[in-house]
Design a protein around this motif. Sequence first.
Motif, short mmCIF file in Angstrom:
data_model
loop_
_atom_site.label_atom_id
_atom_site.label_comp_id
_atom_site.label_asym_id
_atom_site.label_seq_id
_atom_site.Cartn_x
_atom_site.Cartn_y
_atom_site.Cartn_z
N GLY A 11 0.60 -1.50 0.05
CA GLY A 11 -0.22 -0.41 0.08
C GLY A 11 1.44 1.66 0.42
O GLY A 11 0.86 2.02 -0.81
N ALA A 12 2.27 1.12 1.05
CA ALA A 12 2.71 2.67 1.02
C ALA A 12 4.11 2.85 -0.53
O ALA A 12 3.77 3.69 -0.93
N LEU A 13 3.88 1.40 -1.25
CA LEU A 13 4.37 1.35 -2.33
C LEU A 13 3.43 2.26 -3.09
O LEU A 13 4.13 3.43 -4.18
N MET A 39 8.58 3.29 7.14
CA MET A 39 10.02 2.43 6.48
C MET A 39 9.51 2.62 4.63
O MET A 39 10.47 3.29 4.59
N THR A 40 8.72 2.32 4.20
CA THR A 40 8.87 2.95 2.86
C THR A 40 9.15 3.94 1.98
O THR A 40 9.42 4.44 1.15
N TRP A 63 14.32 1.14 -1.73
CA TRP A 63 15.37 -0.62 -1.40
C TRP A 63 14.31 -1.17 -1.52
O TRP A 63 14.18 -2.25 -1.67
N VAL A 64 13.27 -0.65 -1.04
CA VAL A 64 11.63 -1.63 -0.69
C VAL A 64 11.71 -2.01 -2.63
O VAL A 64 11.28 -3.71 -2.39
N ILE A 65 11.89 -1.25 -3.48
CA ILE A 65 11.62 -1.22 -4.13
C ILE A 65 12.19 -2.96 -5.10
O ILE A 65 11.49 -3.94 -5.81
#
Length: 221
Positions: free
Chosen positions: A24-26, A80-81, A87-89
């Motif tokens: 969701g955050a992405l 964090m996102t 980095w999360v991607i």
Amino acid sequence: MILDFNSALYQFGLIAVFVFALTGALAAAKRELDILAFIFVGIVTGIGGGTIRDLLLQTEKIFWIADPSYLSVCITASVMTYFFAHWVIRIDRFLLWLDAAGIALFAVLGTSKALSYEATPLVAILMGVISSTLGSAIRDLMLQTKLVIFEPEIYVTVCLLGSTSYVLLGLLGINEVHNILLSSSAAFLLRVLALHFELRFPSFKLSKLQNREIRKQQNKP
């Protein structure tokens, strides 16, 4: 044994909510929103489906109100996102597999909870699907993007398989631990196969229907 299994389910449930909130955050990151929007969208994606399920079942307490750990996990994942989106991607593919496991488990656990509130099997199956898909649907509506549940890829079907399997195996007398493991594993396997082989349901083509009607009109005397 049962206690350890329930503890493992709880821990994995928290991880699944964390992953849902990350996705969701992405989505918020792609819209270049602020940190509060990240948190709000992450929370909705992480716990939205379970919230609707509990409201429909009229439970004593919504699950994340009874246990605020779920809410904390969503906020943590969203923050964090916001700070580490790039980095999360990079681990997006890994998150996809965790998401697959998460929706499989949530479909089964949602069905189990509905049955514990004396819902009929059909209603319980629907509650399982709602638990695992409605959070992402609300996210997509909020961000005005195409709903993932309406994409041709096999997604809702995965949840239906998990929920239906749980109900059927329960009717066959399979014990709870084995039932949850078998049902969620079947749903997860279907999602993995769908992702690996790019399985899709055929979409309805209105143009074919229109062309058929045109030909009928042309063939009329």
